[in-house]
Design an enzyme around this catalytic site. Sequence first.
Site, PDB file in Angstrom:
ATOM      1  N   LEU A  18      45.341   3.097  43.433  1.00 15.42           N
ATOM      2  CA  LEU A  18      45.080   3.627  44.993  1.00 15.42           C
ATOM      3  C   LEU A  18      44.487   2.538  45.858  1.00 15.42           C
ATOM      4  O   LEU A  18      43.779   1.516  45.215  1.00 15.42           O
ATOM      5  CB  LEU A  18      43.508   4.480  44.820  1.00 15.42           C
ATOM      6  N   ALA A  19      44.641   2.732  47.085  1.00 15.60           N
ATOM      7  CA  ALA A  19      43.906   1.565  47.963  1.00 15.60           C
ATOM      8  C   ALA A  19      43.611   2.630  49.053  1.00 15.60           C
ATOM      9  O   ALA A  19      44.429   3.253  49.851  1.00 15.60           O
ATOM     10  CB  ALA A  19      45.118   0.608  48.442  1.00 15.60           C
ATOM     11  N   THR A  38      53.431   4.552  48.069  1.00 16.58           N
ATOM     12  CA  THR A  38      53.775   3.323  48.776  1.00 16.58           C
ATOM     13  C   THR A  38      53.488   2.025  47.933  1.00 16.58           C
ATOM     14  O   THR A  38      52.677   1.999  46.971  1.00 16.58           O
ATOM     15  CB  THR A  38      53.092   3.151  50.271  1.00 16.58           C
ATOM     16  N   TYR A  80      43.407  -8.195  42.431  1.00  7.32           N
ATOM     17  CA  TYR A  80      44.175  -9.503  43.099  1.00  7.32           C
ATOM     18  C   TYR A  80      43.139 -10.504  43.064  1.00  7.32           C
ATOM     19  O   TYR A  80      41.866 -10.205  42.994  1.00  7.32           O
ATOM     20  CB  TYR A  80      44.399  -9.193  44.395  1.00  7.32           C
ATOM     21  N   THR A 114      51.668  -5.053  52.130  1.00  9.98           N
ATOM     22  CA  THR A 114      51.564  -3.597  52.098  1.00  9.98           C
ATOM     23  C   THR A 114      50.598  -2.933  53.088  1.00  9.98           C
ATOM     24  O   THR A 114      50.202  -3.715  53.802  1.00  9.98           O
ATOM     25  CB  THR A 114      51.076  -3.328  50.788  1.00  9.98           C
ATOM     26  N   TYR A 147      52.556  -1.105  45.632  1.00  9.79           N
ATOM     27  CA  TYR A 147      52.825  -1.111  44.423  1.00  9.79           C
ATOM     28  C   TYR A 147      52.847   0.207  43.467  1.00  9.79           C
ATOM     29  O   TYR A 147      53.714   0.051  42.466  1.00  9.79           O
ATOM     30  CB  TYR A 147      51.387  -1.804  43.699  1.00  9.79           C
ATOM     31  N   ASP A 156      43.611  14.452  47.499  1.00 10.83           N
ATOM     32  CA  ASP A 156      42.479  13.384  47.434  1.00 10.83           C
ATOM     33  C   ASP A 156      42.384  13.250  45.951  1.00 10.83           C
ATOM     34  O   ASP A 156      41.880  13.881  45.327  1.00 10.83           O
ATOM     35  CB  ASP A 156      41.418  13.897  48.170  1.00 10.83           C
ATOM     36  N   GLU A 177      49.167  11.707  51.862  1.00  9.43           N
ATOM     37  CA  GLU A 177      50.262  11.462  52.672  1.00  9.43           C
ATOM     38  C   GLU A 177      50.111  12.788  53.933  1.00  9.43           C
ATOM     39  O   GLU A 177      49.720  13.803  53.383  1.00  9.43           O
ATOM     40  CB  GLU A 177      51.615  11.120  52.117  1.00  9.43           C
ATOM     41  N   TYR A 205      38.150 -12.844  49.994  1.00 10.31           N
ATOM     42  CA  TYR A 205      38.809 -11.776  49.216  1.00 10.31           C
ATOM     43  C   TYR A 205      37.772 -11.739  47.696  1.00 10.31           C
ATOM     44  O   TYR A 205      37.045 -11.023  47.651  1.00 10.31           O
ATOM     45  CB  TYR A 205      40.195 -12.223  48.799  1.00 10.31           C
TER      46      TYR A 205
END
Length: 385
Positions: free
Chosen positions: A138-139, A50, A223, A271, A52, A110, A74, A233
């Site tokens: 990864l997020a 999903t 970011y 996202t 980026y 994982d 997922e 942030y």
Amino acid sequence: MIIQPKVREFICTTAHPLGCEETVLRQAVCAEGYGTVKGPKKVLIIGASTGYGLSARIGALVNLDADTLGIMYEKEASGKRTATAGWYNTRAFEKMAEQRGRYAGCINGDAFSREVKEEAAALIRENMGKAELVVYSLAAPRRKDEDGTVWSSALKTVGEPFTEKSLDLRNNTITEKTIAPALEEEILGTVKVMGGEDWASWIDFLKKEDVLAENAVTIAFSYIGPEMTYPIYYDGTIGRAKKHLHKTAQEICIAHPDVQAIVSVNKGLVTQASAAIPIVPLYLTMLYRAMKKRGTHEGCQQQMSRLFTQKMFGEAGIVTDENHLIRMDDYELEEGLQRELRESWKKVTPENLREYADIDGYWEDFYHMFGFGYDNIDYTKDIMP
Ligand code: NAD
């Protein structure tokens, strides 16, 4: 089964297989617009299903004509539950790669674990020889260490509490939100999950297994954003993790002189990961509106295809700033645009919200992430999940 969206604040618990395929196809069409450049042909993407990572994978296929191995976490469909969007996206991607005659392998597990790293090394060796580009996207909310310790990430401030306007996604209005400062262990946890430690261990491992090509490139995403979101942030827990990621890039380059490790600072976008950050969604809806008005708005695919064709493998080679960061947030941080946003931020209220914020654009992107909201798909039709 008839599949409809089930939205709980910032997440949708259902996904539509045909809609997710539509997302992938549309992103591929978007990528086509950037042409093909000469670059790596064997690409590993960690976090490929999903956001980026998915766009980087589509960019690798379309803009680099590359074989890819994608890693994701997922869920498959079971009983009355649909699969997750990332699962359907990956199926659609594999179909597309097959049509183009390119290898597309997948590990659903994982990425923080030793087992997945071992499986990845084996698949690279068997199907691609050596990886020439490793994208780390990864997020995750938590990470289980190799010694079994579980770390959780937190989206909090560091030091002082922070109160600001925030978008209430349940009824599209503005409320005020106060974010509490993080405890020391929450800061540490966020750095462990979202910092660079696991990225470095991936590169060490792939190098040791001799499945990284000489002069390989590896890229991770960061970011920074404008000053108005710094407390939550860049100066918050997640910013600590991102600063750690930036430092890790230098450490990887020192540990492996023939590997080029770089961080790309991307644009803020809707996202699954960013929707969960407090205060940021209001900024994003206002950013969308201002950038669409200027014609500089980009989605994940435009960002990743521009990254590959213009800032990494184009004629100019790897284009970085003085801090060795690739700046894909160049259009977002443009001074005139940010000045306008600072003014709008002061003026925006629940009453005039739609004048300053692209609420419809936010929800359009949100529904598309789960395969909903496309005119050309009949959502009343019975479908196998
Ligand atoms: P996302 O939630 O859309 O994607 C996360 C990916 O990681 C998915 O493919 C998911 O399956 C995978 N994943 C999560 N946990 C995993 C695990 N344990 N093992 C294997 N795979 C796992 O997130 P995104 O917004 O695309 O974020 C990707 C990166 O880009 C992050 O580092 C984020 O900080 C960065 N970034 C995001 C934005 C933004 O606005 N969204 C802006 C700049 C940078």
